[in-house]
Write a protein that holds these residues in place. Structure first.
Motif, mmCIF file in Angstrom:
data_model
loop_
_atom_site.group_PDB
_atom_site.id
_atom_site.type_symbol
_atom_site.label_atom_id
_atom_site.label_comp_id
_atom_site.label_asym_id
_atom_site.label_seq_id
_atom_site.Cartn_x
_atom_site.Cartn_y
_atom_site.Cartn_z
ATOM 1 N N VAL A 152 0.850 -1.189 0.000
ATOM 2 C CA VAL A 152 0.000 0.000 0.000
ATOM 3 C C VAL A 152 0.889 1.243 0.000
ATOM 4 O O VAL A 152 1.850 1.328 0.766
ATOM 5 C CB VAL A 152 -0.916 0.038 1.244
ATOM 6 N N HIS A 153 0.560 2.192 -0.857
ATOM 7 C CA HIS A 153 1.285 3.458 -0.890
ATOM 8 C C HIS A 153 0.461 4.508 -0.146
ATOM 9 O O HIS A 153 -0.754 4.596 -0.318
ATOM 10 C CB HIS A 153 1.527 3.911 -2.324
ATOM 11 N N CYS A 154 1.135 5.303 0.672
ATOM 12 C CA CYS A 154 0.456 6.361 1.422
ATOM 13 C C CYS A 154 1.396 7.552 1.539
ATOM 14 O O CYS A 154 2.528 7.517 1.054
ATOM 15 C CB CYS A 154 0.036 5.862 2.812
ATOM 16 N N SER A 155 0.946 8.604 2.193
ATOM 17 C CA SER A 155 1.796 9.770 2.380
ATOM 18 C C SER A 155 2.887 9.451 3.400
ATOM 19 O O SER A 155 2.759 8.529 4.203
ATOM 20 C CB SER A 155 0.974 10.968 2.856
ATOM 21 N N LEU A 156 3.965 10.231 3.364
ATOM 22 C CA LEU A 156 5.049 10.031 4.331
ATOM 23 C C LEU A 156 4.538 10.261 5.755
ATOM 24 O O LEU A 156 4.959 9.579 6.687
ATOM 25 C CB LEU A 156 6.206 10.986 4.029
ATOM 26 N N LYS A 157 3.614 11.196 5.892
ATOM 27 C CA LYS A 157 3.064 11.472 7.221
ATOM 28 C C LYS A 157 2.281 10.282 7.745
ATOM 29 O O LYS A 157 2.379 9.919 8.924
ATOM 30 C CB LYS A 157 2.172 12.709 7.157
ATOM 31 N N MET A 158 1.506 9.628 6.863
ATOM 32 C CA MET A 158 0.725 8.475 7.295
ATOM 33 C C MET A 158 1.618 7.318 7.692
ATOM 34 O O MET A 158 1.351 6.615 8.671
ATOM 35 C CB MET A 158 -0.223 8.044 6.165
ATOM 36 N N SER A 159 2.691 7.099 6.954
ATOM 37 C CA SER A 159 3.575 5.977 7.285
ATOM 38 C C SER A 159 4.222 6.179 8.651
ATOM 39 O O SER A 159 4.418 5.222 9.401
ATOM 40 C CB SER A 159 4.643 5.794 6.200
ATOM 41 N N ARG A 160 4.534 7.429 8.990
ATOM 42 C CA ARG A 160 5.110 7.689 10.314
ATOM 43 C C ARG A 160 4.055 7.518 11.414
ATOM 44 O O ARG A 160 4.381 7.082 12.529
ATOM 45 C CB ARG A 160 5.705 9.093 10.356
ATOM 46 N N LEU A 161 2.820 7.840 11.112
ATOM 47 C CA LEU A 161 1.753 7.624 12.085
ATOM 48 C C LEU A 161 1.606 6.131 12.393
ATOM 49 O O LEU A 161 1.420 5.741 13.546
ATOM 50 C CB LEU A 161 0.426 8.176 11.561
ATOM 51 N N LEU A 162 1.702 5.296 11.363
ATOM 52 C CA LEU A 162 1.557 3.860 11.561
ATOM 53 C C LEU A 162 2.711 3.283 12.369
ATOM 54 O O LEU A 162 2.579 2.226 12.996
ATOM 55 C CB LEU A 162 1.464 3.150 10.212
ATOM 56 N N LEU A 163 3.874 3.948 12.357
ATOM 57 C CA LEU A 163 5.016 3.483 13.138
ATOM 58 C C LEU A 163 4.912 3.888 14.608
ATOM 59 O O LEU A 163 5.684 3.419 15.435
ATOM 60 C CB LEU A 163 6.320 4.032 12.541
ATOM 61 N N ASP A 164 3.955 4.745 14.904
ATOM 62 C CA ASP A 164 3.725 5.172 16.291
ATOM 63 C C ASP A 164 2.872 4.117 16.990
ATOM 64 O O ASP A 164 1.728 3.883 16.602
ATOM 65 C CB ASP A 164 3.003 6.522 16.302
ATOM 66 N N PRO A 165 3.403 3.450 18.020
ATOM 67 C CA PRO A 165 2.629 2.394 18.704
ATOM 68 C C PRO A 165 1.348 2.903 19.351
ATOM 69 O O PRO A 165 0.467 2.111 19.683
ATOM 70 C CB PRO A 165 3.615 1.863 19.765
ATOM 71 N N LEU A 166 1.227 4.214 19.526
ATOM 72 C CA LEU A 166 0.031 4.775 20.145
ATOM 73 C C LEU A 166 -1.054 5.102 19.124
ATOM 74 O O LEU A 166 -2.176 5.451 19.507
ATOM 75 C CB LEU A 166 0.395 6.052 20.922
ATOM 76 N N HIS A 167 -0.746 4.971 17.834
ATOM 77 C CA HIS A 167 -1.761 5.261 16.826
ATOM 78 C C HIS A 167 -2.810 4.156 16.821
ATOM 79 O O HIS A 167 -2.501 2.971 16.977
ATOM 80 C CB HIS A 167 -1.136 5.393 15.443
ATOM 81 N N PHE A 168 -4.050 4.505 16.597
ATOM 82 C CA PHE A 168 -5.162 3.573 16.805
ATOM 83 C C PHE A 168 -5.362 2.544 15.689
ATOM 84 O O PHE A 168 -5.917 1.469 15.935
ATOM 85 C CB PHE A 168 -6.475 4.368 16.960
#
Length: 230
Positions: A152-168
């Motif tokens: 899946v391709h997404c924005s750079l901002k989204m990929s960093r959000l997914l790397l955050d263990p606190l993201h839902f």
């Protein structure tokens, strides 16, 4: 989170400080290390404040040391592979940059193979270099070839959000069905699940939550999932 312009100082401090895209460490007149922004954007940092970077609306990935990436093998050069990680230049992956790899025993990668790797070297005047093992343990730790699945391709901002263990998002999806994922800071996410419908659902959710896309929150994602047969 605060906006900065190129050349501005950033108060990034930590015992194990790691700088990501948009930040550069220099030395002031009195010899003290300072962190300066190299692009316009918002200053971001990890929860423990050890990792700092500049978030901008750029879709082009700029490699930084120690970052995680999902790449695609595009060729071979001698004992090395050339890997597309979405940056201006392809990255180099040494044939021995895998756990337990030797000249006689190394992965048999082919053009088109997907990889989960770590950026071991990144410099503006050199091609980035990758490794497929943990820098401290020298073990695979999940790095290496990604077999099957869907990219899946997404924005750079989204990929960093997914790397955050606190993201839902990923915990929410994982509570509904079994899945595996590998998110890179380069705007690529590899996912796999037992049912193709689940893979599609994960892909749609990532696209929907992406700040550059739908910007859905947790409530909206739950409502969306309730309409799917997964």
């Amino acid at each position: 989170m605060s906006p900065v312009l190129p050349g501005e100082y950033v108060p990034a401090q930590h015992v194990n400080l790691k700088l990501g895209p948009g930040l550069l460490q220099q030395y002031s007149v009195n010899g003290q290390p300072v962190v300066v922004s190299t692009r316009a954007g918002d200053v971001q940092h990890s929860t423990n404040r050890s990792r700092w970077w500049i978030e901008s609306n750029s879709r082009r990935y700029v490699p930084a040391p120690q970052e995680l990436v999902v790449g695609v093998v595009v060729g071979r050069s001698g004992e090395n592979w050339r890997v597309d990680i979405g940056s201006a230049h392809t990255a180099t992956l040494d044939g021995l940059a895998f756990e337990g790899a030797t000249k006689r025993n190394r992965p048999n990668l082919k053009v088109g193979s997907l990889l989960f790797a770590r950026v071991s070297l990144a410099h503006k005047d050199m091609e980035p270099e990758l490794e497929c093992f943990d820098a401290q343990t020298r073990k695979a730790e999940g790095f290496g070839e990604l077999k099957g699945g869907f990219l899946v391709h997404c924005s750079l901002k989204m990929s960093r959000l997914l790397l955050d263990p606190l993201h839902f998002l990923l915990p929410l999806l994982g509570s509904r069905f079994s899945l595996e994922s590998a998110a890179g800071t380069n705007g690529r996410v590899w996912i796999t699940a037992k049912d193709p419908r689940q893979v599609i659902a994960v892909s749609r959710c990532i696209e929907g939550v992406d700040p550059d896309g739908g910007g859905m929150d947790e409530v909206a994602v739950k409502k969306f999932l309730s309409t799917l047969d997964v």
